[in-house]
Design a protein around this motif. Structure first.
Motif, PDB file in Angstrom:
ATOM      1  N   MET A 117     -20.730 -27.730  28.530  1.00  0.00           N
ATOM      2  CA  MET A 117     -20.104 -29.004  27.965  1.00  0.00           C
ATOM      3  C   MET A 117     -18.536 -28.981  27.668  1.00  0.00           C
ATOM      4  O   MET A 117     -17.815 -29.747  27.945  1.00  0.00           O
ATOM      5  CB  MET A 117     -20.918 -29.559  26.727  1.00  0.00           C
ATOM      6  N   ALA A 118     -18.330 -27.678  27.103  1.00  0.00           N
ATOM      7  CA  ALA A 118     -16.972 -27.284  27.247  1.00  0.00           C
ATOM      8  C   ALA A 118     -16.099 -27.335  28.397  1.00  0.00           C
ATOM      9  O   ALA A 118     -14.921 -27.855  28.584  1.00  0.00           O
ATOM     10  CB  ALA A 118     -16.750 -26.038  26.246  1.00  0.00           C
ATOM     11  N   VAL A 119     -16.575 -26.887  29.334  1.00  0.00           N
ATOM     12  CA  VAL A 119     -16.025 -26.749  30.955  1.00  0.00           C
ATOM     13  C   VAL A 119     -15.646 -28.305  31.201  1.00  0.00           C
ATOM     14  O   VAL A 119     -14.753 -28.472  31.780  1.00  0.00           O
ATOM     15  CB  VAL A 119     -16.767 -25.845  31.855  1.00  0.00           C
ATOM     16  N   VAL A 120     -16.944 -29.022  31.221  1.00  0.00           N
ATOM     17  CA  VAL A 120     -16.992 -30.402  31.492  1.00  0.00           C
ATOM     18  C   VAL A 120     -15.733 -31.151  30.653  1.00  0.00           C
ATOM     19  O   VAL A 120     -14.728 -32.165  31.093  1.00  0.00           O
ATOM     20  CB  VAL A 120     -18.140 -31.205  31.347  1.00  0.00           C
ATOM     21  N   GLY A 121     -15.656 -30.865  29.477  1.00  0.00           N
ATOM     22  CA  GLY A 121     -14.774 -31.578  28.598  1.00  0.00           C
ATOM     23  C   GLY A 121     -13.235 -31.216  28.943  1.00  0.00           C
ATOM     24  O   GLY A 121     -12.424 -31.885  29.122  1.00  0.00           O
ATOM     25  N   VAL A 122     -12.884 -30.058  29.142  1.00  0.00           N
ATOM     26  CA  VAL A 122     -11.632 -29.443  29.642  1.00  0.00           C
ATOM     27  C   VAL A 122     -11.373 -29.988  31.109  1.00  0.00           C
ATOM     28  O   VAL A 122     -10.122 -30.550  31.348  1.00  0.00           O
ATOM     29  CB  VAL A 122     -11.758 -27.949  29.583  1.00  0.00           C
ATOM     30  N   THR A 123     -12.310 -30.112  31.885  1.00  0.00           N
ATOM     31  CA  THR A 123     -12.033 -30.635  33.143  1.00  0.00           C
ATOM     32  C   THR A 123     -11.575 -32.124  32.928  1.00  0.00           C
ATOM     33  O   THR A 123     -10.876 -32.734  33.850  1.00  0.00           O
ATOM     34  CB  THR A 123     -13.164 -30.576  34.134  1.00  0.00           C
ATOM     35  N   LEU A 124     -12.268 -32.820  32.268  1.00  0.00           N
ATOM     36  CA  LEU A 124     -12.045 -34.417  32.072  1.00  0.00           C
ATOM     37  C   LEU A 124     -10.579 -34.568  31.478  1.00  0.00           C
ATOM     38  O   LEU A 124      -9.819 -35.340  31.796  1.00  0.00           O
ATOM     39  CB  LEU A 124     -13.307 -34.885  31.239  1.00  0.00           C
ATOM     40  N   PHE A 125     -10.323 -33.628  30.243  1.00  0.00           N
ATOM     41  CA  PHE A 125      -9.004 -33.672  29.701  1.00  0.00           C
ATOM     42  C   PHE A 125      -7.789 -33.287  30.776  1.00  0.00           C
ATOM     43  O   PHE A 125      -6.828 -34.098  30.732  1.00  0.00           O
ATOM     44  CB  PHE A 125      -8.852 -32.701  28.581  1.00  0.00           C
ATOM     45  N   ALA A 126      -7.959 -32.366  31.289  1.00  0.00           N
ATOM     46  CA  ALA A 126      -7.039 -32.053  32.355  1.00  0.00           C
ATOM     47  C   ALA A 126      -6.756 -33.313  33.580  1.00  0.00           C
ATOM     48  O   ALA A 126      -5.660 -33.213  33.971  1.00  0.00           O
ATOM     49  CB  ALA A 126      -7.336 -30.774  32.867  1.00  0.00           C
ATOM     50  N   THR A 127      -7.842 -33.669  33.870  1.00  0.00           N
ATOM     51  CA  THR A 127      -7.797 -34.850  34.822  1.00  0.00           C
ATOM     52  C   THR A 127      -7.114 -36.143  34.382  1.00  0.00           C
ATOM     53  O   THR A 127      -6.534 -36.524  34.968  1.00  0.00           O
ATOM     54  CB  THR A 127      -9.457 -35.270  35.460  1.00  0.00           C
ATOM     55  N   GLY A 128      -7.532 -36.215  33.353  1.00  0.00           N
ATOM     56  CA  GLY A 128      -6.895 -37.413  32.420  1.00  0.00           C
ATOM     57  C   GLY A 128      -5.132 -37.230  32.396  1.00  0.00           C
ATOM     58  O   GLY A 128      -4.411 -37.944  32.414  1.00  0.00           O
TER      59      GLY A 128
END
Length: 108
Positions: free
Chosen positions: A15-26
């Motif tokens: 979940m942390a990896v997915v969250g960081v990925t979404l944040f960086a994409t945004g």
């Protein structure tokens, strides 16, 4: 001891990896820098020694008004000629014309 459960730890890390990925994409999407994707962006201010390229840029800047502009039509025709090549072999003395395709069964 629930804190040492490997499945729960794996789930938290995922979940942390997915969250960081979404944040960086945004952040990347909202970035003001058009070159942030690593590609180059050609602007209308680029200078060129090629008059056809400069004419094409001028037509691009005109927008839909370029459809009625004689200079744009000439620039587009020259660009097509350069891209597709000339069908007149006299313009290209080093190039030999390709042989015609056979038209009947006996010619094959």
């Amino acid at each position: 001891m629930a804190a040492r459960d490997p499945r729960r730890l794996l789930r938290v890390v995922a979940m942390a990896v997915v969250g960081v990925t979404l944040f960086a994409t945004g952040l990347w999407i909202l970035s003001d820098d058009p070159g942030a994707a690593g590609g180059s962006v050609v602007t209308g201010q680029a200078t060129s020694d090629d008059p056809v390229r400069a004419g094409l840029q001028r037509c691009n800047d005109l927008g839909s008004a370029a459809l009625d502009d004689a200079g744009c039509r000439a620039a587009w025709a020259e660009n097509r000629r350069r891209f597709f090549g000339s069908s007149d072999s006299r313009n290209h003395p080093g190039r030999t014309p390709s042989p015609a395709m056979p038209t009947t069964q006996e010619d094959r």
